[in-house]
Scaffold this motif. Sequence first.
Motif, PDB file in Angstrom:
ATOM      1  N   GLU A 151       0.807  -1.221   0.000  1.00 10.56           N
ATOM      2  CA  GLU A 151       0.000   0.000   0.000  1.00 10.56           C
ATOM      3  C   GLU A 151       0.841   1.272   0.000  1.00 10.56           C
ATOM      4  OE1 GLU A 151      -2.947  -0.499   3.073  1.00 10.56           O
ATOM      5  OE2 GLU A 151      -4.128  -1.827   1.805  1.00 10.56           O
ATOM      6  N   SER A 152       2.147   1.140   0.171  1.00 15.79           N
ATOM      7  CA  SER A 152       3.012   2.310   0.037  1.00 15.79           C
ATOM      8  C   SER A 152       3.272   2.635  -1.434  1.00 15.79           C
ATOM      9  CB  SER A 152       4.340   2.084   0.769  1.00 15.79           C
ATOM     10  OG  SER A 152       5.127   1.130   0.083  1.00 15.79           O
ATOM     11  N   THR A 153       2.872   1.728  -2.338  1.00 19.23           N
ATOM     12  CA  THR A 153       3.113   1.928  -3.770  1.00 19.23           C
ATOM     13  C   THR A 153       1.854   2.311  -4.544  1.00 19.23           C
ATOM     14  OG1 THR A 153       2.748  -0.399  -4.358  1.00 19.23           O
ATOM     15  CG2 THR A 153       4.988   0.231  -3.692  1.00 19.23           C
ATOM     16  N   HIS A 154       0.721   2.376  -3.859  1.00 17.04           N
ATOM     17  CA  HIS A 154      -0.552   2.717  -4.521  1.00 17.04           C
ATOM     18  C   HIS A 154      -1.547   3.190  -3.467  1.00 17.04           C
ATOM     19  CE1 HIS A 154      -2.179  -1.022  -2.920  1.00 17.04           C
ATOM     20  NE2 HIS A 154      -1.108  -1.642  -3.395  1.00 17.04           N
ATOM     21  N   ILE A 155      -2.692   3.682  -3.922  1.00 12.57           N
ATOM     22  CA  ILE A 155      -3.718   4.105  -2.965  1.00 12.57           C
ATOM     23  C   ILE A 155      -4.841   3.079  -2.854  1.00 12.57           C
ATOM     24  CG2 ILE A 155      -3.219   6.568  -3.123  1.00 12.57           C
ATOM     25  CD1 ILE A 155      -5.745   6.761  -4.957  1.00 12.57           C
ATOM     26  N   GLY A 156      -4.636   1.894  -3.434  1.00 11.02           N
ATOM     27  CA  GLY A 156      -5.596   0.807  -3.280  1.00 11.02           C
ATOM     28  C   GLY A 156      -5.596   0.305  -1.853  1.00 11.02           C
ATOM     29  N   GLN A 157      -6.609  -0.462  -1.514  1.00 10.46           N
ATOM     30  CA  GLN A 157      -6.755  -0.988  -0.162  1.00 10.46           C
ATOM     31  C   GLN A 157      -6.900  -2.509  -0.234  1.00 10.46           C
ATOM     32  OE1 GLN A 157      -6.704   1.054   2.701  1.00 10.46           O
ATOM     33  NE2 GLN A 157      -6.009   2.491   1.141  1.00 10.46           N
ATOM     34  N   LEU A 158      -5.929  -3.215   0.325  1.00 18.82           N
ATOM     35  CA  LEU A 158      -5.938  -4.677   0.342  1.00 18.82           C
ATOM     36  C   LEU A 158      -6.377  -5.190   1.704  1.00 18.82           C
ATOM     37  CD1 LEU A 158      -2.599  -5.489  -1.461  1.00 18.82           C
ATOM     38  CD2 LEU A 158      -4.843  -6.267  -2.153  1.00 18.82           C
ATOM     39  N   PHE A 159      -7.094  -6.308   1.680  1.00 20.27           N
ATOM     40  CA  PHE A 159      -7.521  -6.943   2.914  1.00 20.27           C
ATOM     41  C   PHE A 159      -7.441  -8.448   2.706  1.00 20.27           C
ATOM     42  CE2 PHE A 159     -10.039  -8.169   6.488  1.00 20.27           C
ATOM     43  CZ  PHE A 159      -9.956  -7.112   7.375  1.00 20.27           C
ATOM     44  N   PHE A 160      -6.866  -9.173   3.671  1.00 19.90           N
ATOM     45  CA  PHE A 160      -6.771 -10.627   3.587  1.00 19.90           C
ATOM     46  C   PHE A 160      -7.575 -11.258   4.708  1.00 19.90           C
ATOM     47  CE2 PHE A 160      -4.867 -14.651   4.929  1.00 19.90           C
ATOM     48  CZ  PHE A 160      -4.990 -15.372   3.755  1.00 19.90           C
ATOM     49  N   ALA A 161      -8.419 -12.226   4.349  1.00 20.48           N
ATOM     50  CA  ALA A 161      -9.210 -12.962   5.333  1.00 20.48           C
ATOM     51  C   ALA A 161      -9.131 -14.449   5.015  1.00 20.48           C
ATOM     52  CB  ALA A 161     -10.664 -12.498   5.320  1.00 20.48           C
ATOM     53  N   VAL A 162      -8.948 -15.240   6.048  1.00 20.12           N
ATOM     54  CA  VAL A 162      -8.954 -16.696   5.902  1.00 20.12           C
ATOM     55  C   VAL A 162     -10.054 -17.257   6.796  1.00 20.12           C
ATOM     56  CG1 VAL A 162      -7.142 -17.023   7.650  1.00 20.12           C
ATOM     57  CG2 VAL A 162      -7.583 -18.823   5.992  1.00 20.12           C
ATOM     58  N   GLU A 163     -10.771 -18.214   6.256  1.00 21.30           N
ATOM     59  CA  GLU A 163     -11.825 -18.882   7.006  1.00 21.30           C
ATOM     60  C   GLU A 163     -11.565 -20.377   6.907  1.00 21.30           C
ATOM     61  OE1 GLU A 163     -16.485 -18.128   7.748  1.00 21.30           O
ATOM     62  OE2 GLU A 163     -15.823 -17.868   5.686  1.00 21.30           O
ATOM     63  N   GLY A 164     -11.562 -21.042   8.044  1.00 20.48           N
ATOM     64  CA  GLY A 164     -11.270 -22.466   8.049  1.00 20.48           C
ATOM     65  C   GLY A 164     -12.299 -23.275   7.291  1.00 20.48           C
ATOM     66  N   ALA A 165     -13.561 -23.067   7.620  1.00 12.59           N
ATOM     67  CA  ALA A 165     -14.634 -23.858   7.021  1.00 12.59           C
ATOM     68  C   ALA A 165     -15.940 -23.071   7.088  1.00 12.59           C
ATOM     69  CB  ALA A 165     -14.781 -25.174   7.768  1.00 12.59           C
ATOM     70  N   LEU A 166     -16.866 -23.485   6.266  1.00 11.54           N
ATOM     71  CA  LEU A 166     -18.199 -22.893   6.291  1.00 11.54           C
ATOM     72  C   LEU A 166     -19.029 -23.539   7.388  1.00 11.54           C
ATOM     73  CD1 LEU A 166     -19.008 -22.836   2.460  1.00 11.54           C
ATOM     74  CD2 LEU A 166     -18.251 -20.932   3.891  1.00 11.54           C
ATOM     75  N   SER A 167     -20.049 -22.850   7.810  1.00 18.58           N
ATOM     76  CA  SER A 167     -20.976 -23.416   8.791  1.00 18.58           C
ATOM     77  C   SER A 167     -21.745 -24.556   8.130  1.00 18.58           C
ATOM     78  CB  SER A 167     -21.960 -22.348   9.270  1.00 18.58           C
ATOM     79  OG  SER A 167     -22.839 -21.992   8.205  1.00 18.58           O
ATOM     80  N   ALA A 168     -22.293 -25.424   8.949  1.00 13.66           N
ATOM     81  CA  ALA A 168     -23.077 -26.554   8.426  1.00 13.66           C
ATOM     82  C   ALA A 168     -24.246 -26.051   7.577  1.00 13.66           C
ATOM     83  CB  ALA A 168     -23.569 -27.421   9.576  1.00 13.66           C
ATOM     84  N   THR A 169     -24.895 -24.998   8.037  1.00 16.38           N
ATOM     85  CA  THR A 169     -26.023 -24.444   7.279  1.00 16.38           C
ATOM     86  C   THR A 169     -25.583 -23.991   5.891  1.00 16.38           C
ATOM     87  OG1 THR A 169     -27.023 -23.682   9.340  1.00 16.38           O
ATOM     88  CG2 THR A 169     -27.835 -22.681   7.301  1.00 16.38           C
TER      89      THR A 169
END
Length: 166
Positions: A38-56
């Motif tokens: 982000e020091s090289t652009h004005i974009g906004q990055l976000f990283f998210a990890v999810e182990g698994a989905l709910s049963a539903t």
Amino acid sequence: MEHVKRIVRHLLMTHLQVRRAFPQETLRAIEHAISASESTHIGQLFFAVEGALSATSLFKGLSARERAVEVFSQLRVWDTEHNNGVLIYLLLADRSVEIVADRGIHAKVESREWVAVCREMEAAFRRAEYQRGVVAGIQAISQHLGRHFPAQASGRNELSDRPVIL
């Protein structure tokens, strides 16, 4: 049969497995990579990890892409001044990566380019190279953001650089 295998993978995924794949040092490296990016652009990055989905969600047949769009909204990645937020979402049980880009950057980068980044990251994840895969993905996305949203003196960090485990 594949649907049943997917359900089993998700039901057997534990928080411990997520923490083994993404220990604190890996999360710090990802945060640092986002910050450097982000020091090289004005974009906004976000990283998210999810182990698994709910049963539903599993029984409804929710795809990784559909979940990524939900997370994009829940985390308000869309809420940036230049509509240039980008979510990198990993559904670990599926080893599936999705990139959801806000309309400002999505209009400038073709979907096939995002898909190519996702497939490269997934290839690294198949080798259990989680840190390397995420950092390489961040660098690839940064090239697009730098081209279309170069750094400006007035640029500010609108989203946290810290990765999130859901």
